[in-house]
Design a protein around this motif. Sequence first.
Motif, mmCIF file in Angstrom:
data_model
loop_
_atom_site.group_PDB
_atom_site.id
_atom_site.type_symbol
_atom_site.label_atom_id
_atom_site.label_comp_id
_atom_site.label_asym_id
_atom_site.label_seq_id
_atom_site.Cartn_x
_atom_site.Cartn_y
_atom_site.Cartn_z
ATOM 1 N N SER A 144 0.849 -1.201 0.000
ATOM 2 C CA SER A 144 0.000 0.000 0.000
ATOM 3 C C SER A 144 0.878 1.241 0.000
ATOM 4 N N ARG A 145 0.582 2.152 -0.924
ATOM 5 C CA ARG A 145 1.369 3.378 -1.002
ATOM 6 C C ARG A 145 1.020 4.356 0.120
ATOM 7 N N ALA A 146 -0.002 4.056 0.894
ATOM 8 C CA ALA A 146 -0.315 4.890 2.052
ATOM 9 C C ALA A 146 0.771 4.815 3.114
ATOM 10 N N ALA A 147 1.684 3.848 2.975
ATOM 11 C CA ALA A 147 2.831 3.780 3.889
ATOM 12 C C ALA A 147 3.642 5.073 3.848
ATOM 13 N N ILE A 148 3.631 5.763 2.700
ATOM 14 C CA ILE A 148 4.442 6.984 2.565
ATOM 15 C C ILE A 148 3.917 8.098 3.464
ATOM 16 N N PRO A 149 2.679 8.572 3.301
ATOM 17 C CA PRO A 149 2.235 9.652 4.184
ATOM 18 C C PRO A 149 2.083 9.229 5.642
ATOM 19 N N LEU A 150 1.809 7.952 5.890
ATOM 20 C CA LEU A 150 1.654 7.509 7.276
ATOM 21 C C LEU A 150 2.957 7.553 8.056
ATOM 22 N N SER A 151 4.093 7.502 7.359
ATOM 23 C CA SER A 151 5.373 7.424 8.065
ATOM 24 C C SER A 151 6.358 8.523 7.704
ATOM 25 N N HIS A 152 6.304 9.060 6.485
ATOM 26 C CA HIS A 152 7.290 10.066 6.091
ATOM 27 C C HIS A 152 6.768 10.850 4.886
ATOM 28 N N GLY A 153 7.678 11.448 4.180
ATOM 29 C CA GLY A 153 7.270 12.303 3.068
ATOM 30 C C GLY A 153 7.384 13.758 3.491
ATOM 31 N N PRO A 154 7.143 14.694 2.614
ATOM 32 C CA PRO A 154 7.220 16.107 2.984
ATOM 33 C C PRO A 154 6.273 16.545 4.100
ATOM 34 N N VAL A 155 5.157 15.871 4.320
ATOM 35 C CA VAL A 155 4.192 16.116 5.399
ATOM 36 C C VAL A 155 3.815 17.590 5.585
ATOM 37 N N TYR A 156 3.812 18.348 4.507
ATOM 38 C CA TYR A 156 3.176 19.666 4.471
ATOM 39 C C TYR A 156 3.734 20.665 5.491
ATOM 40 N N GLY A 157 5.039 20.640 5.657
ATOM 41 C CA GLY A 157 5.703 21.610 6.528
ATOM 42 C C GLY A 157 5.834 21.171 7.968
ATOM 43 N N MET A 158 5.285 20.019 8.332
ATOM 44 C CA MET A 158 5.357 19.563 9.722
ATOM 45 C C MET A 158 6.732 18.972 10.027
ATOM 46 N N ASP A 159 7.215 19.237 11.243
ATOM 47 C CA ASP A 159 8.438 18.596 11.697
ATOM 48 C C ASP A 159 8.075 17.396 12.568
ATOM 49 N N MET A 160 9.066 16.852 13.283
ATOM 50 C CA MET A 160 8.832 15.648 14.068
ATOM 51 C C MET A 160 7.768 15.858 15.142
ATOM 52 N N ILE A 161 7.814 16.999 15.834
ATOM 53 C CA ILE A 161 6.836 17.263 16.885
ATOM 54 C C ILE A 161 5.444 17.421 16.289
ATOM 55 N N ASP A 162 5.344 18.141 15.176
ATOM 56 C CA ASP A 162 4.042 18.320 14.526
ATOM 57 C C ASP A 162 3.469 16.979 14.061
ATOM 58 N N MET A 163 4.337 16.137 13.507
ATOM 59 C CA MET A 163 3.891 14.826 13.029
ATOM 60 C C MET A 163 3.366 13.993 14.196
ATOM 61 N N TRP A 164 4.047 14.080 15.332
ATOM 62 C CA TRP A 164 3.579 13.388 16.537
ATOM 63 C C TRP A 164 2.209 13.923 16.944
ATOM 64 N N GLY A 165 2.060 15.242 16.840
ATOM 65 C CA GLY A 165 0.778 15.851 17.147
ATOM 66 C C GLY A 165 -0.322 15.353 16.229
ATOM 67 N N TRP A 166 0.022 15.154 14.946
ATOM 68 C CA TRP A 166 -0.985 14.616 14.018
ATOM 69 C C TRP A 166 -1.381 13.200 14.419
ATOM 70 N N ASN A 198 -3.204 13.857 18.116
ATOM 71 C CA ASN A 198 -4.238 14.887 18.239
ATOM 72 C C ASN A 198 -5.036 15.084 16.956
ATOM 73 N N GLY A 199 -4.505 14.572 15.846
ATOM 74 C CA GLY A 199 -5.152 14.802 14.564
ATOM 75 C C GLY A 199 -5.756 13.580 13.904
ATOM 76 N N GLY A 200 -5.811 12.464 14.634
ATOM 77 C CA GLY A 200 -6.433 11.258 14.092
ATOM 78 C C GLY A 200 -5.490 10.304 13.395
ATOM 79 N N GLY A 201 -4.188 10.608 13.393
ATOM 80 C CA GLY A 201 -3.233 9.751 12.683
ATOM 81 C C GLY A 201 -3.088 8.368 13.263
ATOM 82 N N ILE A 202 -3.117 8.246 14.598
ATOM 83 C CA ILE A 202 -2.915 6.934 15.215
ATOM 84 C C ILE A 202 -4.073 6.003 14.885
ATOM 85 N N GLU A 203 -5.278 6.555 14.792
ATOM 86 C CA GLU A 203 -6.436 5.738 14.408
ATOM 87 C C GLU A 203 -6.324 5.299 12.945
ATOM 88 N N LEU A 204 -5.851 6.203 12.089
ATOM 89 C CA LEU A 204 -5.663 5.848 10.684
ATOM 90 C C LEU A 204 -4.583 4.778 10.528
#
Length: 389
Positions: free
Chosen positions: A122-144, A147-153
């Motif tokens: 599945s190519r969803a492995a890319i946004p789920l784990s890395h990629g440019p992530v729209y300006g977010m850094d490590m802390i922001d990604m953790w927040g997603w 706090n943003g529904g990423g862990i459920e996804l």
Amino acid sequence: MRVMGKKFKFIGPLVLLLASLTILVACGGKETETVVEERIVEVEKKVEPITLKVQAAWPTTNMIYDNLVDFSERVEKMSGGRLIIEHLPGGAIVPAFEIQDATSEGVIDGGHTAMGYILGKSRAAIPLSHGPVYGMDMIDMWGWYYNGGGIELLQEWYQEELGLNIVSFPIAPAGPQALGWFAKEINTLDDIVGLKYRIYGIGNEVYGKIGVSVIQLPGAEILPALERGVLDAAEWVGGRMDLQLGFQDILKLHYTPGMHEPTTYSDLVINKDKYDSLGPDLQAIIEAAANQTAFRWWTKFAQENALAYREMVDIHGVDVRKTPDSILYEFLRVYDELVLEDAANDPFYAKVVASQKEYAGLIVPYRLSTWPAYDFAGKHYWEDEIFLK
């Protein structure tokens, strides 16, 4: 003499034995009651620890393996020894790219791995784990994630999209990764077109579309390929991991940053049946230990990379240079095109990207508006120490 009373009491996991011996003694026609002994004996019930075999996708010599060791030690301490994580190096039971499947099937109890290793599923492995992530850094990604529904996804992806019997915890953040090591200077986008360049994952796809002659090789084959001239350039991670591999002994020109993995999360996966059988207290310990390990690891990773780059420059004579902006901007442009293609072909991929954009659209403008630029105070104190050219 006669025993007047004996009683036993059981409390929780401990057996409390209360022995009261009351003795009646005949003396001069009278009975005198004397308490000879009253004793409480505590007997601790033996609890057999639960052991989970967790295999990493990397060898013990790779710095990221320390992340798994740290997690294992935290779990044992937090659980009082009731839960033991037996950590195993890459290849101990199954090959690195089979860890998720082996965990799902119960061949191993868990894995310490990269989502990108099963990109073919599945190519969803890319946004789920890395990629440019729209300006977010490590802390922001953790927040997603939290706090943003990423862990459920992430759970939905493993369990429903891939049909794997797995629960996942982001545990090993890394990045930003370097562009890599080059045999010649690169000053413009045109300078990388046609180069034989080893790069992994989404970076391989993007640079291939840009016109780079991209090649995917496992870590052990990169240096021999550079020595034989099969490669003109190569990336690995940057910092300490690059030094461990030995790039500095072959090439002296290093460009950073890259844009292919500004932040990356490897994850801890556990067989869902095993996880569900642990009970809520041990489940909470696993999550808490994974969270703590992730943040402690990030600070350790940054410190080790800082020391590694100092060693590159001062001891090995490496010329560390800034990647031309034209290359980074072109990477983002082509990456965004690939995202549109993947989102059109995969509803779940589109769902992940939409979730990330929603969270990043809140957090990134806030930080850009209110946080001082990192180099503002940084340059005030340390401008003379910057080694990037």
